[in-house]
Design a protein around this motif. Structure first.
Motif, PDB file in Angstrom:
ATOM      1  N   MET A   1       0.834  -1.183   0.000  1.00  0.00           N
ATOM      2  CA  MET A   1       0.000   0.000   0.000  1.00  0.00           C
ATOM      3  C   MET A   1       0.880   1.249   0.000  1.00  0.00           C
ATOM      4  SD  MET A   1      -3.132  -1.028   0.156  1.00  0.00           S
ATOM      5  CE  MET A   1      -3.443  -2.757  -0.004  1.00  0.00           C
ATOM      6  N   HIS A   2       0.423   2.261  -0.660  1.00  0.00           N
ATOM      7  CA  HIS A   2       1.133   3.528  -0.702  1.00  0.00           C
ATOM      8  C   HIS A   2       0.745   4.331   0.525  1.00  0.00           C
ATOM      9  CE1 HIS A   2       2.247   7.521  -2.225  1.00  0.00           C
ATOM     10  NE2 HIS A   2       3.160   6.856  -2.878  1.00  0.00           N
ATOM     11  N   ALA A   3       1.714   4.875   1.221  1.00  0.00           N
ATOM     12  CA  ALA A   3       1.476   5.554   2.497  1.00  0.00           C
ATOM     13  C   ALA A   3       0.516   6.722   2.382  1.00  0.00           C
ATOM     14  CB  ALA A   3       2.803   6.013   3.092  1.00  0.00           C
ATOM     15  N   SER A   4       0.483   7.398   1.243  1.00  0.00           N
ATOM     16  CA  SER A   4      -0.382   8.569   1.131  1.00  0.00           C
ATOM     17  C   SER A   4      -1.767   8.241   0.584  1.00  0.00           C
ATOM     18  CB  SER A   4       0.281   9.629   0.256  1.00  0.00           C
ATOM     19  OG  SER A   4       0.396   9.155  -1.069  1.00  0.00           O
ATOM     20  N   ASN A   5      -2.035   6.978   0.261  1.00  0.00           N
ATOM     21  CA  ASN A   5      -3.346   6.626  -0.273  1.00  0.00           C
ATOM     22  C   ASN A   5      -4.489   7.029   0.654  1.00  0.00           C
ATOM     23  OD1 ASN A   5      -2.185   5.669  -2.575  1.00  0.00           O
ATOM     24  ND2 ASN A   5      -2.835   3.550  -2.307  1.00  0.00           N
ATOM     25  N   PRO A   6      -4.423   6.758   1.958  1.00  0.00           N
ATOM     26  CA  PRO A   6      -5.534   7.176   2.817  1.00  0.00           C
ATOM     27  C   PRO A   6      -5.762   8.692   2.785  1.00  0.00           C
ATOM     28  CG  PRO A   6      -4.201   5.563   3.966  1.00  0.00           C
ATOM     29  CD  PRO A   6      -3.455   5.943   2.705  1.00  0.00           C
ATOM     30  N   ALA A   7      -4.690   9.462   2.776  1.00  0.00           N
ATOM     31  CA  ALA A   7      -4.822  10.924   2.744  1.00  0.00           C
ATOM     32  C   ALA A   7      -5.417  11.385   1.419  1.00  0.00           C
ATOM     33  CB  ALA A   7      -3.470  11.579   2.974  1.00  0.00           C
ATOM     34  N   GLU A   8      -4.961  10.821   0.319  1.00  0.00           N
ATOM     35  CA  GLU A   8      -5.487  11.200  -0.993  1.00  0.00           C
ATOM     36  C   GLU A   8      -6.951  10.794  -1.119  1.00  0.00           C
ATOM     37  OE1 GLU A   8      -2.949  10.089  -4.321  1.00  0.00           O
ATOM     38  OE2 GLU A   8      -1.203  10.260  -2.999  1.00  0.00           O
TER      39      GLU A   8
END
Length: 77
Positions: A1-8
């Motif tokens: 998972m990409h770390a910024s996916n939840p923020a985006e």
């Protein structure tokens, strides 16, 4: 998972008032269903997230609206 996916993903959902309200209503009635819907939205937007990533991200937010959402939907989050 990409770390910024939840923020985006959070930013995209927040930009859509109707979607945000629908998720809030769902969280009040079916918290785990709301998490599943957020995961589905992540897939649709090309931003895959896990339920734990969603919980962690929401818990880290420092705004009153998100905190209120978290408190009201605590059962599934």
């Amino acid at each position: 998972m990409h770390a910024s996916n939840p923020a985006e993903l959070y930013a995209q959902i927040s930009a859509d008032h109707d979607l945000t309200q629908a998720l809030f209503r769902q969280a009040l009635q079916d918290p785990s269903g709301a998490i599943n819907r957020i995961i589905e939205l992540g897939q649709q937007f090309g931003l895959p997230v896990t339920s734990q990533e969603i919980r962690t991200y929401i818990s880290s937010l420092d705004d009153s609206v998100s905190k209120q959402w978290l408190v009201k939907a605590r059962g599934g989050l």
